[in-house]
Design a protein around this motif. Sequence first.
Motif, mmCIF file in Angstrom:
data_model
loop_
_atom_site.group_PDB
_atom_site.id
_atom_site.type_symbol
_atom_site.label_atom_id
_atom_site.label_comp_id
_atom_site.label_asym_id
_atom_site.label_seq_id
_atom_site.Cartn_x
_atom_site.Cartn_y
_atom_site.Cartn_z
ATOM 1 N N PHE A 29 -5.014 -5.039 -2.711
ATOM 2 C CA PHE A 29 -5.535 -5.398 -4.028
ATOM 3 C C PHE A 29 -4.462 -5.138 -5.090
ATOM 4 O O PHE A 29 -3.951 -4.030 -5.224
ATOM 5 N N ARG A 59 -1.236 -5.587 -13.988
ATOM 6 C CA ARG A 59 -2.137 -4.463 -13.726
ATOM 7 C C ARG A 59 -1.530 -3.206 -14.366
ATOM 8 O O ARG A 59 -0.322 -3.029 -14.333
ATOM 9 N N ALA A 100 3.104 -4.371 -2.567
ATOM 10 C CA ALA A 100 2.168 -5.396 -2.094
ATOM 11 C C ALA A 100 2.819 -6.787 -2.099
ATOM 12 O O ALA A 100 3.956 -6.935 -1.663
HETATM 13 C C1 LIG Z 1 -3.518 -1.169 -3.828
HETATM 14 S S1 LIG Z 1 -1.922 -1.776 -3.357
HETATM 15 C C2 LIG Z 1 -0.992 -1.358 -4.829
HETATM 16 C C3 LIG Z 1 -0.096 -2.473 -5.236
HETATM 17 C C4 LIG Z 1 0.619 -2.222 -6.568
HETATM 18 N N1 LIG Z 1 1.470 -1.065 -6.485
HETATM 19 C C5 LIG Z 1 -0.352 -2.101 -7.709
HETATM 20 O O1 LIG Z 1 -0.461 -1.023 -8.302
HETATM 21 O O2 LIG Z 1 -1.025 -3.081 -8.008
HETATM 22 C C6 LIG Z 1 -1.380 -0.507 -2.198
HETATM 23 C C7 LIG Z 1 -0.166 -0.927 -1.385
HETATM 24 O O3 LIG Z 1 0.364 0.226 -0.745
HETATM 25 C C8 LIG Z 1 0.844 -0.160 0.514
HETATM 26 N N2 LIG Z 1 0.972 1.021 1.385
HETATM 27 C C9 LIG Z 1 -0.024 1.736 1.959
HETATM 28 N N3 LIG Z 1 0.497 2.713 2.744
HETATM 29 C C10 LIG Z 1 1.846 2.619 2.635
HETATM 30 C C11 LIG Z 1 2.925 3.328 3.224
HETATM 31 N N4 LIG Z 1 2.729 4.333 4.096
HETATM 32 N N5 LIG Z 1 4.185 2.955 2.904
HETATM 33 C C12 LIG Z 1 4.403 1.922 2.048
HETATM 34 N N6 LIG Z 1 3.427 1.200 1.473
HETATM 35 C C13 LIG Z 1 2.146 1.543 1.764
HETATM 36 C C14 LIG Z 1 -0.202 -1.157 0.997
HETATM 37 O O4 LIG Z 1 0.309 -1.983 2.048
HETATM 38 C C15 LIG Z 1 -0.512 -1.921 -0.288
HETATM 39 O O5 LIG Z 1 0.285 -3.064 -0.403
#
Ligand SMILES: C[S@@+](CC[C@H](N)C(=O)[O-])C[C@H]1O[C@@H](n2cnc3c(N)ncnc32)[C@H](O)[C@@H]1O
Length: 207
Positions: free
Chosen positions: A3, A8, A38
């Motif tokens: 998401f 944002r 993301a």
């Molecule tokens: C909710 S999105 C946030 C996207 C953006 N930073 C924002 O604030 O809109 C969370 C992202 O963190 C990534 N993520 C989760 N665990 C992670 C990890 N261990 N290392 C790198 N990225 C990770 C997910 O794949 C996802 O794309």
Amino acid sequence: MAFTFFFRDQQVLERVVEHLLPNLAGRSRPRIWDAGAAMGQEPYTLAIMLAARMGHFAFDNLRIDATDVESTGQFARMIEAGLYPKEELSRLPEGILEKYFEPNGKPGHFRVIESIRRRVVFQRHDLLSFQEIGDGYLLVLCKNVLLHFQPLERIEVLRMFHRALAPGGLFATEQTQDMPSELARLFQRLTPNGQLFRKVEGGGCAS
Ligand SMILES: C[S@@+](CC[C@H](N)C(=O)[O-])C[C@H]1O[C@@H](n2cnc3c(N)ncnc32)[C@H](O)[C@@H]1O
């Protein structure tokens, strides 16, 4: 699918840009790390906000390393293409769509213009490897990601960000994410009610 959306946490990003701009002045190859980026909406938003405030020459030397753990290559392809459905772009601030996106032949989609696209480079990276992708970053941005980690994992990830930052570099996260007290000596809070910090040198052995 993660998401996220363009612009944002715009207030957080505005504060980040305001504090970052003086640090960018005079740097030959400034680098930013957007961790957990993301599908690219966040690093492209940051690039657009910086493009609007920096001169062409300085902006063209900037690189935003956008990383995410996603492993199918889907995020990488989306960021590389910079192609987003029209509905996603319906609530952009005024003037942004016209200036920074172009119709691209794919019905119902717009593409981020090339001068912005070139500034964002994707690589796969797992934050829980606790291995930084490099060092000397002027800014590490990690929003809406740390909340998914356990408290001890969060601390190790933040230590990794501290290592990745240049002296005086900035770290920013979402409004609701607190800095663990164990790390208070590593990061100086810059805004009383926001999560924007400056790296403190020599605090590396804080436990
Ligand atoms: C909710 S999105 C946030 C996207 C953006 N930073 C924002 O604030 O809109 C969370 C992202 O963190 C990534 N993520 C989760 N665990 C992670 C990890 N261990 N290392 C790198 N990225 C990770 C997910 O794949 C996802 O794309």
